[in-house]
Design a protein around this motif. Structure first.
Motif, PDB file in Angstrom:
ATOM      1  N   THR A 115       0.844  -1.195   0.000  1.00 19.57           N
ATOM      2  CA  THR A 115       0.000   0.000   0.000  1.00 19.57           C
ATOM      3  C   THR A 115       0.882   1.248   0.000  1.00 19.57           C
ATOM      4  O   THR A 115       0.436   2.324   0.365  1.00 19.57           O
ATOM      5  CB  THR A 115      -0.942  -0.002   1.221  1.00 19.57           C
ATOM      6  OG1 THR A 115      -0.150  -0.204   2.394  1.00 19.57           O
ATOM      7  CG2 THR A 115      -1.991  -1.091   1.112  1.00 19.57           C
TER       8      THR A 115
ATOM      9  N   ILE B  80      -9.026  -1.471  -0.671  1.00 27.19           N
ATOM     10  CA  ILE B  80      -8.375  -0.225  -0.282  1.00 27.19           C
ATOM     11  C   ILE B  80      -7.893   0.495  -1.535  1.00 27.19           C
ATOM     12  O   ILE B  80      -7.304  -0.129  -2.425  1.00 27.19           O
ATOM     13  CB  ILE B  80      -7.177  -0.510   0.648  1.00 27.19           C
ATOM     14  CG1 ILE B  80      -7.677  -1.106   1.960  1.00 27.19           C
ATOM     15  CG2 ILE B  80      -6.355   0.733   0.902  1.00 27.19           C
ATOM     16  CD1 ILE B  80      -6.567  -1.475   2.911  1.00 27.19           C
TER      17      ILE B  80
ATOM     18  N   TYR C  63       0.737   3.166   4.609  1.00 23.11           N
ATOM     19  CA  TYR C  63      -0.221   3.514   3.570  1.00 23.11           C
ATOM     20  C   TYR C  63       0.133   4.872   2.972  1.00 23.11           C
ATOM     21  O   TYR C  63       0.048   5.893   3.649  1.00 23.11           O
ATOM     22  CB  TYR C  63      -1.619   3.527   4.195  1.00 23.11           C
ATOM     23  CG  TYR C  63      -2.743   3.816   3.238  1.00 23.11           C
ATOM     24  CD1 TYR C  63      -2.971   2.993   2.139  1.00 23.11           C
ATOM     25  CD2 TYR C  63      -3.585   4.890   3.439  1.00 23.11           C
ATOM     26  CE1 TYR C  63      -4.009   3.248   1.267  1.00 23.11           C
ATOM     27  CE2 TYR C  63      -4.633   5.155   2.573  1.00 23.11           C
ATOM     28  CZ  TYR C  63      -4.836   4.326   1.481  1.00 23.11           C
ATOM     29  OH  TYR C  63      -5.863   4.578   0.614  1.00 23.11           O
TER      30      TYR C  63
ATOM     31  N   TRP D 259      -9.413   5.963   2.776  1.00 21.27           N
ATOM     32  CA  TRP D 259      -8.804   4.707   2.349  1.00 21.27           C
ATOM     33  C   TRP D 259      -9.668   3.868   1.422  1.00 21.27           C
ATOM     34  O   TRP D 259      -9.169   3.057   0.672  1.00 21.27           O
ATOM     35  CB  TRP D 259      -8.349   3.880   3.552  1.00 21.27           C
ATOM     36  CG  TRP D 259      -9.433   3.463   4.498  1.00 21.27           C
ATOM     37  CD1 TRP D 259      -9.858   4.143   5.590  1.00 21.27           C
ATOM     38  CD2 TRP D 259     -10.222   2.276   4.438  1.00 21.27           C
ATOM     39  NE1 TRP D 259     -10.868   3.460   6.222  1.00 21.27           N
ATOM     40  CE2 TRP D 259     -11.106   2.305   5.528  1.00 21.27           C
ATOM     41  CE3 TRP D 259     -10.265   1.185   3.576  1.00 21.27           C
ATOM     42  CZ2 TRP D 259     -12.031   1.294   5.776  1.00 21.27           C
ATOM     43  CZ3 TRP D 259     -11.187   0.184   3.820  1.00 21.27           C
ATOM     44  CH2 TRP D 259     -12.050   0.245   4.913  1.00 21.27           C
TER      45      TRP D 259
END
Length: 188
Positions: free
Chosen positions: A5, A68, A122, A143
């Motif tokens: 991510t 996501i 992330y 997200w």
């Protein structure tokens, strides 16, 4: 089903190679009610064309597989820069300035529950810094949203969504302790 991510090393190299080059323009859907576009932005740097995308991917997120929105960048052709909206028509916005630095903005999310501790790194956005002191940012504010928020101006890191949003997501969940910190990596 752990997927990254954050930007890969190859993606970071793409950004590094942009430093010192002229950011000609970007191409995206027109803004409707806010400076957000769906899924893709084309950026044109010294004759090369890149696409920044935000599409949902299944990722293991705190013991669950969730869809996501994940940022990616890759070199492409102009034909690949197209709207994903029905009857969408992309517009071009000139920038015409040399890139002097790029910030990669990554949130480090951690969730503790008893003796179990899980974390997720992330990447939430990118900020381009130009020789004329202007900035241009591309951010995922939520997200689970494939929308990319585009901001122009100065001090854009301050306009990014707060890390408190992650903490608020876990408020009221008995026994869970959420923590989140933000890292800004400057490429110059």
């Amino acid at each position: 089903m752990k997927k990254p991510t954050i930007f890969s090393e190859q993606e970071i190299d793409i950004f590094k190679n942009m430093i010192g080059k002229r950011f000609e323009k970007y191409k995206c859907d027109p803004f409707i009610y806010s400076p957000m576009v769906y899924g893709i932005v084309g950026i044109y740097v010294d004759g090369a064309i890149y696409k920044i995308t935000s599409f949902c991917e299944p990722v293991e997120r705190f013991s669950n597989t969730e869809d996501i929105a994940v940022l990616h960048i890759e070199q492409t052709t102009n034909d690949e820069i197209h709207s994903y909206m029905d009857n969408g028509k992309m517009i071009e916005t000139p920038v015409s300035s040399k890139i002097i630095a790029i910030d990669i903005v990554t949130d480090h999310q951690k969730l503790d529950h008893g003796s179990d501790s899980q974390s997720l790194d992330y990447t939430v956005g990118i900020v381009f810094h130009f020789e004329d002191e202007r900035e241009l940012s591309f951010e995922i504010k939520t997200w689970f949203s494939e929308m990319i928020t585009i901001e122009k101006g100065y001090g854009l890191i301050e306009k990014f969504e707060s890390v408190d949003d992650f903490l608020e997501e876990w408020e009221g969940c008995d026994g869970y302790i959420a923590k989140c910190s933000r890292e800004i990596i400057r490429l110059d």
